[in-house]
Scaffold this active site. Structure first.
Site: not given
Length: 330
Positions: A203, A213, A224, A240, A255, A320
């Protein structure tokens, strides 16, 4: 060399000459079952709330979310990933709504399971950013930094209450070190070995999260970058990946999707578990904005973008457009 091994004997256009020929020789095929619908549910609203930066996407009421889930089932979509948006006044330093059995996400999980049962994989986001007052993905230490290990304790409890509320799959998305193993242990301790973990393995800290957001009413200031991955790195993702698999991940995710197809391909080549990609809010909004201005053909752009993600190695795609695209594919 035979005259058929090069032009004029070799003519690849023969395999592109008609729609039925192109369909027959297609190397990558999208199917409704490849798709997962991300959905937002907002506490305390009586009507769905449009998200200005994501035309066509809303913050659902509990009732409209159930309808969206039923529509996804009818279209042949495989899953729905739920994000809860609590009332602002309920956010606190620990993200309490995320572990409250009556928090909006847990309530929504129960609603959707009651509506669709096992006909749709009900997935839930294990992260504190929607429920915590400062908008980071974890609790802060005395110096204002995200405290990895204290956050893991919150994630463990979140996963347990989400499983109790009906989640088939939990998706730890905060990029805390050790999150998959801690959640697997927490679920197993309450006898929920049946709940799968979709690891947000790679990510990236991305500019393309912007519309999200708004969708989750984020309180974040700053960034972040201390826990999400640097867009410049690829090998880090494979590290990871190895850690997540060792800790018990059932599925792994990259992502964003579109800007990281090279990472997606490397991950897909390296594993024997399902690989998922998340076509995120900014990817969605760019196509919608260009289509609204007449700069691209909307339907073709949607399916082309999804095909590219599938071709790069994703077995499943969060998008979406999941329900809409599934209808077109059928």
């Amino acid at each position: 060399m035979s005259k058929y091994g090069s032009f004029p004997g070799a003519r690849p256009r023969r395999l592109r000459g008609s729609a039925v020929m192109r369909r027959m020789v297609a190397e990558t095929r999208l199917h409704p079952a490849d798709l997962i619908l991300p959905a937002f549910v907002r506490e305390g609203v009586s009507e769905p709330v449009p998200i200005a930066s994501m035309p066509g996407v809303v913050q659902h009421t509990r009732d409209s979310l159930k309808k969206a889930a039923a529509e996804a089932v009818a279209a042949g979509v495989s899953g729905i990933m739920l994000f809860g948006v609590p009332e602002e006044a309920k956010k606190d330093a620990l993200g309490t709504p995320g572990t409250d059995p009556d928090g909006i996400l847990q309530v929504a999980l129960r609603d959707v399971r009651a509506e669709v049962g096992d006909d749709l994989l009900v997935m839930s986001d294990v992260c504190l950013d929607e429920t915590i007052e400062h908008g980071h993905c974890g609790v802060l230490d005395a110096h204002g930094r995200v405290d990895n290990d204290a956050t893991l304790e919150r994630y463990a409890e979140m996963a347990q209450v989400q499983a109790d509320a009906g989640a088939h799959v939990v998706g730890p998305s905060g990029m805390m070190d050790g999150q998959v193993g801690v959640i697997r242990d927490a679920l197993d301790r309450i006898g929920r070995e049946d709940v799968a973990i979709l690891a947000y393995t790679a990510k990236y800290s991305s500019a393309f999260y912007g519309p999200f957001r708004e969708a989750v009413a984020s309180s974040l200031t700053g960034d972040r970058k201390t826990y999400q991955q640097d867009p410049a790195n690829v090998r880090e993702s494979l590290r990871e990946l190895a850690l997540d698999l060792e800790e018990g991940a059932d599925l792994v995710m990259v992502k964003p999707a579109g800007p990281y197809l090279d990472v997606l391909a490397k991950v897909a080549e390296s594993v024997d578990v399902p690989v998922v990609a998340y076509q995120i809010s900014g990817e969605y909004s760019m196509i919608e904005a260009a289509a609204e201005r007449g700069w691209v053909d909307r339907d073709q752009a949607i399916l082309e973008s999804l095909t590219g993600i599938k071709r790069a190695g994703a077995q499943n795609i969060l998008t979406y457009w999941a329900t809409e695209a599934a209808r077109k594919l059928r």
